[in-house]
Structure formats: C-alpha cells, structure tokens
Motif scaffolding. Sequence first.
Motif, short mmCIF file in Angstrom:
data_model
loop_
_atom_site.label_atom_id
_atom_site.label_comp_id
_atom_site.label_asym_id
_atom_site.label_seq_id
_atom_site.Cartn_x
_atom_site.Cartn_y
_atom_site.Cartn_z
N GLN A 1 0.83 -1.20 0.00
CA GLN A 1 0.00 0.00 0.00
C GLN A 1 0.87 1.26 0.00
O GLN A 1 2.00 1.24 0.49
CB GLN A 1 -0.88 0.04 1.25
CG GLN A 1 -1.87 -1.10 1.34
CD GLN A 1 -2.79 -0.92 2.54
OE1 GLN A 1 -3.43 0.12 2.68
NE2 GLN A 1 -2.84 -1.92 3.39
N GLY A 2 0.29 2.33 -0.52
CA GLY A 2 0.98 3.62 -0.49
C GLY A 2 -0.05 4.71 -0.28
O GLY A 2 -1.25 4.50 -0.49
N PRO A 3 0.41 5.90 0.11
CA PRO A 3 -0.53 7.03 0.22
C PRO A 3 -1.12 7.32 -1.17
O PRO A 3 -0.43 7.16 -2.18
CB PRO A 3 0.36 8.20 0.66
CG PRO A 3 1.68 7.61 1.05
CD PRO A 3 1.81 6.28 0.38
N ASP A 4 -2.39 7.71 -1.18
CA ASP A 4 -3.10 7.89 -2.46
C ASP A 4 -2.98 9.33 -2.94
O ASP A 4 -3.76 10.20 -2.56
CB ASP A 4 -4.56 7.49 -2.29
CG ASP A 4 -5.33 7.57 -3.60
OD1 ASP A 4 -4.71 7.93 -4.63
OD2 ASP A 4 -6.53 7.27 -3.60
N GLY A 5 -2.00 9.56 -3.81
CA GLY A 5 -1.76 10.91 -4.32
C GLY A 5 -2.78 11.37 -5.34
O GLY A 5 -2.69 12.50 -5.84
N LEU A 6 -3.76 10.51 -5.67
CA LEU A 6 -4.82 10.89 -6.60
C LEU A 6 -6.17 11.02 -5.88
O LEU A 6 -7.20 11.20 -6.53
CB LEU A 6 -4.93 9.87 -7.73
CG LEU A 6 -3.80 9.93 -8.78
CD1 LEU A 6 -3.90 8.76 -9.75
CD2 LEU A 6 -3.82 11.26 -9.53
N ALA A 7 -6.16 10.92 -4.55
CA ALA A 7 -7.42 10.99 -3.80
C ALA A 7 -8.05 12.37 -3.97
O ALA A 7 -7.34 13.38 -4.06
CB ALA A 7 -7.15 10.72 -2.32
N GLU A 8 -9.39 12.40 -3.99
CA GLU A 8 -10.07 13.69 -4.04
C GLU A 8 -9.84 14.46 -2.75
O GLU A 8 -9.65 15.67 -2.76
CB GLU A 8 -11.57 13.49 -4.26
CG GLU A 8 -11.91 13.44 -5.73
CD GLU A 8 -13.40 13.34 -5.95
OE1 GLU A 8 -14.17 13.89 -5.12
OE2 GLU A 8 -13.77 12.71 -6.95
N ASP A 9 -9.88 13.73 -1.64
CA ASP A 9 -9.66 14.35 -0.33
C ASP A 9 -8.30 13.87 0.19
O ASP A 9 -8.19 12.79 0.80
CB ASP A 9 -10.80 13.95 0.62
CG ASP A 9 -10.69 14.65 1.97
OD1 ASP A 9 -9.59 15.15 2.30
OD2 ASP A 9 -11.70 14.68 2.69
N LEU A 10 -7.29 14.67 -0.04
CA LEU A 10 -5.92 14.24 0.31
C LEU A 10 -5.72 14.17 1.82
O LEU A 10 -4.99 13.31 2.32
CB LEU A 10 -4.90 15.20 -0.31
CG LEU A 10 -4.82 15.14 -1.85
CD1 LEU A 10 -3.97 16.29 -2.38
CD2 LEU A 10 -4.26 13.81 -2.33
N VAL A 11 -6.37 15.06 2.55
CA VAL A 11 -6.24 15.05 4.02
C VAL A 11 -6.81 13.74 4.58
O VAL A 11 -6.19 13.07 5.42
CB VAL A 11 -6.93 16.27 4.64
CG1 VAL A 11 -6.93 16.19 6.16
CG2 VAL A 11 -6.24 17.56 4.18
N ALA A 12 -7.98 13.35 4.07
CA ALA A 12 -8.60 12.10 4.51
C ALA A 12 -7.72 10.91 4.10
O ALA A 12 -7.59 9.92 4.86
CB ALA A 12 -10.00 11.96 3.92
N ALA A 13 -7.11 10.99 2.93
CA ALA A 13 -6.26 9.89 2.47
C ALA A 13 -5.06 9.71 3.40
O ALA A 13 -4.63 8.59 3.68
CB ALA A 13 -5.78 10.16 1.04
N CYS A 14 -4.53 10.82 3.90
CA CYS A 14 -3.39 10.74 4.83
C CYS A 14 -3.81 10.08 6.14
O CYS A 14 -3.10 9.22 6.68
CB CYS A 14 -2.84 12.14 5.10
SG CYS A 14 -2.04 12.87 3.67
N ALA A 15 -4.98 10.47 6.65
CA ALA A 15 -5.47 9.88 7.90
C ALA A 15 -5.74 8.39 7.72
O ALA A 15 -5.41 7.57 8.59
CB ALA A 15 -6.74 10.61 8.35
N ALA A 16 -6.32 8.04 6.57
CA ALA A 16 -6.62 6.63 6.29
C ALA A 16 -5.32 5.81 6.21
O ALA A 16 -5.27 4.65 6.65
CB ALA A 16 -7.39 6.51 4.97
N TYR A 17 -4.29 6.44 5.70
CA TYR A 17 -3.01 5.72 5.56
C TYR A 17 -2.41 5.44 6.94
O TYR A 17 -1.92 4.33 7.20
CB TYR A 17 -2.06 6.55 4.70
CG TYR A 17 -0.88 5.74 4.20
CD1 TYR A 17 -1.09 4.62 3.40
CD2 TYR A 17 0.42 6.07 4.53
CE1 TYR A 17 -0.03 3.86 2.94
CE2 TYR A 17 1.49 5.32 4.07
CZ TYR A 17 1.25 4.22 3.27
OH TYR A 17 2.31 3.45 2.81
#
Length: 242
Positions: A99-115
């Motif tokens: 897995q990696g952080p999702d740099g294409l996420a619509e909500d990048l802040v949420a993607a960081c928390a999810a990671y």
Amino acid sequence: MEVVIAPGPELGRLAASAIEQLVREQPDTVLGLATGSSPLAVYDELARRHAEHDLSFARVRAFMLDEYVGLAADHPERYRNVIEKEIASRVDFAPGAVQGPDGLAEDLVAACAAYEEAIASVGGVDLQLLGIGTDGHIAFNEPGSSLASRTRIKTLTRQTREDNARFFGGDIDQVPQHCLTQGLATIMSARHLVLLATGRGKAEAVHQLVEGPVSAMWPATILQHHPHVTVLVDDAAASRLQ
Ligand code: F6R
C-alpha cells in the motif's frame, strides 16, 4: 545507531539479509518500502533470493513512504508504479499487500489519515527501508518538518525537485510540486530503521544524521532518538564522518 561502511554492492546485500532474516522468522512481517535510487540494490537482491532461495513474501505486508500528488495512474514515476516495477512484481506479494498514500485521492487530508490508520491496523512497520536526501530529508520530510509529524501533504523543495528531475527526463518542471509523505513520527514508530546512502552528494547529510545536533533543519537527525537504526553507507557517503 549502528553505522556500517562498506562498498555499495555489499550494502544492498546487508539490507536484504536483515529483511530475509526477519521474513523467515516472522512470515507476516510488515515492511516499509522506499523509492529512489538507494534501495534498488536491495530490491534486486530480494528478487534474486526469491527466485533462487525460495524467499517468500506471500504473507508480508508493505507500506510505502511517500507518493507524488497528481501524477496520472499510469505515470511511470508514480511511486506505486515504481514499487510495482522494482520489487512487487518480482516477488510473490499477495494482491493488495503493498500500500501507499493515495496521491490521486479527491480528499488528500482524509487519504493521509486513512493511511496512518492502515499502518496502525496491522500493528505498525517492523523494518523500514530509508534513503536520505542531500538536504537531510527522509521520506519527503523536507527541512523544517515537524519532528512530531504524521502522514500529510508537503511541498517539495526546489533542491529535491532538482535532485529528482533525473527521473523526469532532466526536466524539473515535470517534477510534481507536492507529495503525500509519512511524517517523522510515523517513521519513528517503525521497529527497525535501515537507511542506505551512497555517493559524495550524501556526505553532508550523513554527517548531520550521525554527528549533528537533532534539528528539524536536518530532519533525518531525529533518528538519533530511535533505539534501533542501522545506517549503511559507502566510503564516499561516509567521507565527512569524524
Ligand atoms: C523516496 C524517499 C526519499 C528518498 C531520498 C533519496 O521514497 O522517501 O526520501 O529516499 O530522496 O533518494 P535517492 O535514493 O534517489 O538518492
């Protein structure tokens, strides 16, 4: 902090041996993967040991350090694609295990928390591979990063974009401006940190890492507070050590 000075090819074998020992003892190990040039020899060696010595990653999970923001899903320099090419496709990870952080996420802040949650949900990283930037960054925690930081959006410095332009046909304008990166506290949560550095261009950063005062201006110096760090360097990268 243990510092090992050895010729470049040997460094890759040493890091691969640390990973092999862990994976054989604990098949459901959680690895932390880095991109860039520094870990390539490690990945080559792990792929060889997988092919020739039955080293299996079937139960291993892996987390990447960082990702560019906004690179197209099929861009060859997107870190997910780099990791797929350099290691994941060459061994037997289960689908979805890397897995990696999702740099294409619509909500990048949420993607960081999810990671962060994803890493915590498997009990954290057992062994984290690291490179180091010429300015002392680890992952993409550039100088001035909070020593207590967690996964978040960061702006890349001009120095890092210049250093990485070699992966983008030498054109700095093609290097993204932003990234998602594990924070320094995220990295410090891993149980064993293995950092590789080669070449004279890393000598000042390695000097600061090992011998400098702990400072957000040289982010890697936070590793001095970690109980289990192995620094693998060649003569050139070690040339400024006292
Ligand atoms: C890459 C990363 C970066 C690199 C660093 C050194 O995932 O996190 O911190 O490790 O920029 O890059 P190389 O190894 O290409 O010199």
